[in-house]
Design a protein around this motif. Sequence first.
Motif, short mmCIF file in Angstrom:
data_model
loop_
_atom_site.label_atom_id
_atom_site.label_comp_id
_atom_site.label_asym_id
_atom_site.label_seq_id
_atom_site.Cartn_x
_atom_site.Cartn_y
_atom_site.Cartn_z
N VAL A 170 0.82 -1.21 0.00
CA VAL A 170 0.00 0.00 0.00
C VAL A 170 0.86 1.26 0.00
O VAL A 170 0.38 2.36 0.28
N ASN A 171 2.13 1.12 -0.34
CA ASN A 171 3.02 2.27 -0.43
C ASN A 171 3.70 2.32 -1.79
O ASN A 171 4.18 1.29 -2.28
N ALA A 172 3.77 3.52 -2.36
CA ALA A 172 4.53 3.69 -3.60
C ALA A 172 6.03 3.66 -3.31
O ALA A 172 6.83 3.22 -4.14
N SER A 173 6.41 4.14 -2.13
CA SER A 173 7.80 4.12 -1.67
C SER A 173 7.79 4.32 -0.16
O SER A 173 6.77 4.70 0.42
N MET A 174 8.93 4.06 0.46
CA MET A 174 9.05 4.22 1.90
C MET A 174 10.43 4.78 2.22
O MET A 174 11.26 4.94 1.33
N GLY A 175 10.67 5.07 3.51
CA GLY A 175 11.97 5.62 3.84
C GLY A 175 12.27 5.64 5.32
O GLY A 175 11.37 5.50 6.16
N VAL A 176 13.54 5.82 5.63
CA VAL A 176 14.02 6.10 6.98
C VAL A 176 15.38 6.78 6.85
O VAL A 176 16.17 6.42 5.97
N MET A 177 15.64 7.77 7.67
CA MET A 177 16.93 8.43 7.65
C MET A 177 17.96 7.58 8.38
O MET A 177 17.78 7.24 9.56
N LEU A 178 19.05 7.22 7.70
CA LEU A 178 20.16 6.57 8.38
C LEU A 178 20.77 7.52 9.39
O LEU A 178 21.12 7.14 10.49
N GLU A 179 20.91 8.77 9.03
CA GLU A 179 21.52 9.85 9.82
C GLU A 179 23.04 9.68 9.88
O GLU A 179 23.78 10.51 9.37
N THR A 180 23.53 8.62 10.51
CA THR A 180 24.96 8.37 10.57
C THR A 180 25.19 6.93 11.00
O THR A 180 24.37 6.34 11.71
N THR A 181 26.31 6.36 10.57
CA THR A 181 26.70 5.04 11.04
C THR A 181 27.49 5.12 12.34
O THR A 181 27.89 4.09 12.88
N ALA A 182 27.71 6.32 12.84
CA ALA A 182 28.48 6.49 14.08
C ALA A 182 27.58 6.43 15.30
O ALA A 182 26.41 6.81 15.25
N ASP A 183 28.14 5.96 16.40
CA ASP A 183 27.46 6.04 17.69
C ASP A 183 27.75 7.42 18.28
O ASP A 183 28.83 7.66 18.83
N VAL A 184 26.79 8.34 18.15
CA VAL A 184 27.00 9.72 18.59
C VAL A 184 26.22 9.98 19.88
O VAL A 184 25.21 9.34 20.16
N ASP A 185 26.71 10.94 20.65
CA ASP A 185 26.05 11.28 21.91
C ASP A 185 24.63 11.78 21.70
O ASP A 185 23.79 11.67 22.59
N ALA A 186 24.35 12.32 20.51
CA ALA A 186 23.00 12.82 20.23
C ALA A 186 21.95 11.72 20.30
O ALA A 186 20.77 11.99 20.49
N HIS A 187 22.38 10.47 20.14
CA HIS A 187 21.48 9.32 20.21
C HIS A 187 21.56 8.61 21.56
O HIS A 187 21.01 7.52 21.71
N ALA A 188 22.26 9.22 22.52
CA ALA A 188 22.51 8.55 23.79
C ALA A 188 21.25 8.47 24.64
O ALA A 188 20.23 9.12 24.36
N GLY A 189 21.34 7.67 25.70
CA GLY A 189 20.22 7.53 26.62
C GLY A 189 19.78 6.08 26.71
O GLY A 189 20.28 5.20 26.00
N GLY A 190 18.82 5.85 27.59
CA GLY A 190 18.33 4.50 27.79
C GLY A 190 17.62 3.94 26.57
O GLY A 190 17.52 2.73 26.39
#
Length: 396
Positions: free
Chosen positions: A156-176
């Motif tokens: 039911v989708n013509a296309s889909m997506g998700v942002m990779l953003e980065t392959t690095a483990d960055v503090d911006a993604h930190a937390g539980g």
Amino acid sequence: MFSGADAYQGELAAEISIRESAVERLLAVTPDDVAAASELTFARNVFLPLTTACRYTCTYCTYYDVPGEATLLSPEDVRSQLRVGSDAGCTEALFTFGDAPDDRYTQIHDQLAEWGYDDILEYLRDCCEIALEEGLLPHSNPGDITEPDFERLGPVNASMGVMLETTADVDAHAGGRRKTPGQRLNTIRAAGEIGVPFTTGLLVGIGETWRDRAKSLLAIRALHERYDHVQEVIVQNVVPNERSDFQRPSVETMRRTVAMARAALPAEISVQVPPNLSPTRELLDCGVDDLGGVSPVTEDYVNPDYDWPALRELTDIAASADVPLYERLPVYDRYLPSELRRTDFGGAGAAGSWLSEPIVAAITADDVHGARYRGVAQRDGPLSVEVPATSSGSAD
């Protein structure tokens, strides 16, 4: 080598080997090493954030609301907004929400159950079917999902997506509840396994290094070389907001990153830079060829402080580069059945069948919506954007 998985992704760990020599070559790329695109494209969409709930708490994100404050669009609201978008001449219904919102938010889970849904993806599927009924082609960004999820949503989708953003483990993604590169890579891989035309991209300025940017682009290329499913890569800079102390990357940083993207990726993958967030005019000579989805009827809910550019602004951007501007569908030309591609399509079509019967039926329907889709696909849409004639041609 990149690899990773958590309980949510299970056996779908994506292992990708990147040669250091390829990283070094890409790090040496400058804007002088790439050429400006001969044309620019954009999609006309209506943006529907089904919920602002998300299991992640990325420090740069203003999209999510905390538990107790997040809401869920009702089926009635979804249909109403879709109808407005269809009436405004849009071809794309952009559905988005935070990752696994019903996993963390009891209120969202309970509301879905009250409406008769087991999870948010089941609800999303119904919303996509409503979009098709109302004359819009769905493009969904449901976050990290697995192959069975793509099997549910792909038809039911013509296309889909998700942002990779980065392959690095960055503090911006930190937390539980941290977002990991492995989860994103697994999702891109799963889309390829099922055969879904896919959009992904980089988020620039969240603590990643230049080497991280090069590795991220090469990881995307490696997955595309395996599956031939990546239709566009977005190069998006982080923007200041009330939750973020990240500074907007400099123009020179963006110029170099966009040039690296163009050099790293095969020619059939578009490089997109959203003009409401980036200095796009100053990046056009670095290989940008798409301006993204632009909505004439809804705001950018992911970046609410940054309005969509008016369609006239897009024509001005194209005119400043002396290139034509064309409207496109949410699924790129090479993934359309050959009989639906424009006669002057100069690229190579993706091998195999990429669109489901419901999507093909919508595009070929003998009604006003099918005519609109086909018009856009043929670059002869009823609401086509006109650009003054240039030495490179014109859009009409």
